[in-house]
Design an enzyme around this catalytic site. Structure first.
Site, short mmCIF file in Angstrom:
data_model
loop_
_atom_site.label_atom_id
_atom_site.label_comp_id
_atom_site.label_asym_id
_atom_site.label_seq_id
_atom_site.Cartn_x
_atom_site.Cartn_y
_atom_site.Cartn_z
N ASP A 79 -14.43 -4.09 1.80
CA ASP A 79 -13.60 -5.10 1.84
C ASP A 79 -12.14 -5.02 2.61
O ASP A 79 -12.07 -4.04 2.90
CB ASP A 79 -12.82 -5.18 0.30
CG ASP A 79 -12.47 -6.60 -0.25
OD1 ASP A 79 -12.54 -7.71 0.62
OD2 ASP A 79 -12.09 -6.92 -1.26
N LYS A 80 -11.20 -5.88 2.52
CA LYS A 80 -10.14 -6.12 3.26
C LYS A 80 -9.09 -6.80 2.45
O LYS A 80 -9.48 -7.63 1.59
CB LYS A 80 -10.22 -6.84 4.50
CG LYS A 80 -9.04 -7.13 5.40
CD LYS A 80 -8.47 -8.63 5.05
CE LYS A 80 -7.51 -9.22 5.62
NZ LYS A 80 -6.88 -10.31 5.01
N HIS A 81 -8.01 -6.39 2.52
CA HIS A 81 -6.65 -6.95 1.68
C HIS A 81 -5.47 -7.34 2.68
O HIS A 81 -5.14 -6.21 3.37
CB HIS A 81 -6.37 -6.28 0.46
CG HIS A 81 -5.40 -7.16 -0.46
ND1 HIS A 81 -5.77 -7.87 -1.33
CD2 HIS A 81 -4.09 -6.86 -0.30
CE1 HIS A 81 -4.72 -8.35 -1.84
NE2 HIS A 81 -3.70 -7.76 -1.25
N SER A 82 -4.86 -8.34 2.53
CA SER A 82 -3.73 -8.35 3.01
C SER A 82 -2.46 -8.61 2.27
O SER A 82 -2.51 -9.07 1.00
CB SER A 82 -3.52 -9.70 3.90
OG SER A 82 -2.35 -10.13 4.51
N THR B 9 -5.44 -17.04 -0.89
CA THR B 9 -6.90 -17.48 -0.58
C THR B 9 -7.48 -18.21 -1.54
O THR B 9 -8.18 -19.09 -1.15
CB THR B 9 -7.56 -16.09 -0.22
OG1 THR B 9 -7.10 -15.28 0.60
CG2 THR B 9 -9.11 -16.10 0.07
N ARG C 13 5.24 -11.33 -11.47
CA ARG C 13 5.89 -10.89 -10.17
C ARG C 13 6.28 -12.12 -9.51
O ARG C 13 7.23 -12.15 -8.83
CB ARG C 13 4.93 -9.90 -9.52
CG ARG C 13 4.87 -8.55 -10.41
CD ARG C 13 3.95 -7.60 -9.36
NE ARG C 13 4.19 -7.49 -7.95
CZ ARG C 13 3.08 -7.40 -7.29
NH1 ARG C 13 1.91 -7.71 -7.52
NH2 ARG C 13 3.48 -7.32 -5.68
N SER D 148 -1.17 -3.21 -7.82
CA SER D 148 -2.02 -4.45 -7.90
C SER D 148 -3.03 -4.59 -7.02
O SER D 148 -4.17 -4.82 -7.34
CB SER D 148 -0.85 -5.62 -7.70
OG SER D 148 -1.47 -6.91 -7.67
N LYS E 47 -7.59 -3.92 -8.14
CA LYS E 47 -8.60 -4.86 -8.07
C LYS E 47 -9.70 -4.16 -7.13
O LYS E 47 -11.01 -4.51 -7.58
CB LYS E 47 -8.01 -6.12 -7.68
CG LYS E 47 -7.34 -6.89 -8.42
CD LYS E 47 -6.90 -8.23 -7.78
CE LYS E 47 -6.05 -8.20 -6.82
NZ LYS E 47 -4.59 -8.01 -7.00
N LYS E 48 -9.22 -3.70 -6.14
CA LYS E 48 -10.28 -3.10 -5.10
C LYS E 48 -11.23 -2.12 -5.82
O LYS E 48 -12.05 -2.03 -5.60
CB LYS E 48 -9.44 -2.61 -3.99
CG LYS E 48 -8.92 -3.65 -3.31
CD LYS E 48 -9.73 -4.95 -2.83
CE LYS E 48 -9.03 -6.17 -2.22
NZ LYS E 48 -9.58 -7.19 -1.98
#
Length: 439
Positions: free
Chosen positions: A82-85, A122, A170, A185, A189-190
């Protein structure tokens, strides 16, 4: 001794380290509702001011992960990545990246979020697609990942529920840009999604939560250190967010931009550079490629062959969207009542902009939230945003406003004319990929 919530808050407010048991107890309270929203906000603010040590951040991350289910993909037969920004303006990278790397052989169970502060979410973008289910059953989530190779969804009721509640708090309490809270955070999730590898996009610039390189590297090292310590192979790229990444900012307009990208219409852009860099990073981290050149070639073939678009279309349909969405996007995506060009006041070159202000204007148009429960207007935003360095003639549009009324459109047009600065000097080249963090 069990410490009551206000004592935990007081200790952290006073700059003291919290032990693992107290952190776990507080997070359990967030998940089951015994901790009030006010207490959650006070805790977030205390952490914002006092910070957390690495061991506290690890404990917070694991407690939030363990507040719900932890998925396993032992039967998937593919590397799970996966990827997260960390969030930006016009940052729709995940929408294209997931199907590209899925077409290359990865399984991508992507747990995404809604908008935070001035940044777009997203999930909000995907909800522009009629019928798209951002909260499917676990069975449908698994089916979609297996068949399409990727599924972009929100947190289910049983996946890191404590994070879902703290995330909303937040967003409206000015505590988004806390390194420990961001780290916990993202990674809770990841880790709950059962990943084997992860790539992180840490933004810097006036449109990012981390404005300077030093604080961005601090966050990147925190994320990479905690994730690798938890057994998930993780790297981070620090990327520039001093202007919107895509040429659109909003919800439906960014879905349109995504489809244009998957058709190969965004070659040579900053957006393409970021998407391809992350595709290569994911493929190498997962072991499907051994060099950046090999990984980039795999990703480009997936895009140019149409395989990535097919994966996106299949994902959308499996998750409840129209079967012909990519062929008939204009029939399905909501359209703004007013579309107004923003025209240059003079000849010149686009010198600078405040990307954060662009994001705030999307919110002002109704495309974002000021309260967690506030509905948004998926139609509104900006399209046709010219990149910095673009040459303009007087009267030439450098953006288009999508608004619900003429009055809203005129106000946004006036603000955009102030946000973007036109001058005469050519701009020096500014790399969009700033650095890489691997340990």
């Amino acid at each position: 001794m069990i410490m009551i919530p206000q004592e935990i808050i007081r200790h952290k407010r006073n700059g003291e380290a919290l032990d693992k048991a107290d952190i776990a107890a507080f997070i359990r309270g967030l998940a089951d509702g015994s901790i009030s929203e006010g207490q959650g906000a006070a805790f977030a603010m205390a952490v914002w001011f006092s910070g957390m040590r690495l061991d506290e951040t690890v404990a917070l991350t694991l407690a939030m992960r363990d507040s719900g289910d932890v998925l396993s993909w032992a039967d998937i037969g593919k590397p799970v990545a996966d990827k997260h920004s960390t969030g930006g303006v016009g940052d729709n990278v995940s929408l294209m990246l997931a199907p590209i790397v899925a077409a290359c052989g990865l399984a991508v169970p992507m747990i995404s979020g809604r908008g935070l502060g001035h940044t777009g979410g997203t999930l909000d973008k995907l909800e522009s697609i009629p019928g798209y289910d951002i909260k499917p059953s676990e069975a449908l989530f698994r089916q979609t990942v297996k068949e399409a190779g990727c599924a972009i969804i929100g947190q289910t009721a049983n996946l890191a529920p404590a994070d879902r509640r703290l995330y909303a708090i937040r967003d409206v309490t000015a505590t988004v840009d806390s390194v420990p809270l961001i780290t916990a955070s993202i990674l809770s999730k990841k880790l709950a999604a059962g990943l084997q590898s992860l790539v992180l996009d840490v933004k810097i610039g006036n449109g990012a939560f981390m404005v300077g390189l030093e604080e961005a590297e601090t966050l990147a090292r925190s994320l990479v250190g905690v994730a690798n310590g938890a057994g998930v192979k993780t790297t981070a790229l620090i990327t520039d967010m001093n202007e919107p990444l895509a040429d659109a900012a909003g919800n439906a307009v960014e879905i349109e931009n995504c489809l244009s990208f998957l058709r190969g219409e965004k070659a040579g852009t900053r957006l393409e550079a970021v998407v391809m860099s992350f595709a290569a990073e994911m493929l190498m981290t997962s072991g499907l490629a051994v060099s950046p050149t090999e990984a980039t070639d795999l990703a480009r073939r997936a895009l140019e062959s149409g395989a990535a678009m097919e994966r996106f279309a299949h994902m959308v349909h499996l998750l409840g969207g129209p079967s012909d969405f990519v062929e008939r996007q204009q029939a399905y995506l909501p359209q703004a009542a007013v579309v107004l060009p923003v025209e240059a006041r003079r000849d010149g070159i686009l010198q600078s902009c405040n990307a954060r202000d662009v994001g705030m204007e999307v919110i002002a148009l109704g495309g974002g939230r000021t309260r967690p429960d506030e509905p948004i207007d998926h139609r509104v935003g900006f399209s046709g945003l010219k990149p910095l360095g673009a040459k303009l003639g007087k009267g030439e549009p450098f953006a288009f406003v999508h608004a619900s009324s003429e009055d809203q459109a005129q106000k946004a047009r006036a603000r955009l004319l102030d946000i973007y600065v036109i001058g005469e000097d050519a701009l020096p080249e500014r790399p969009v990929i700033v650095s890489r963090i691997s340990a």
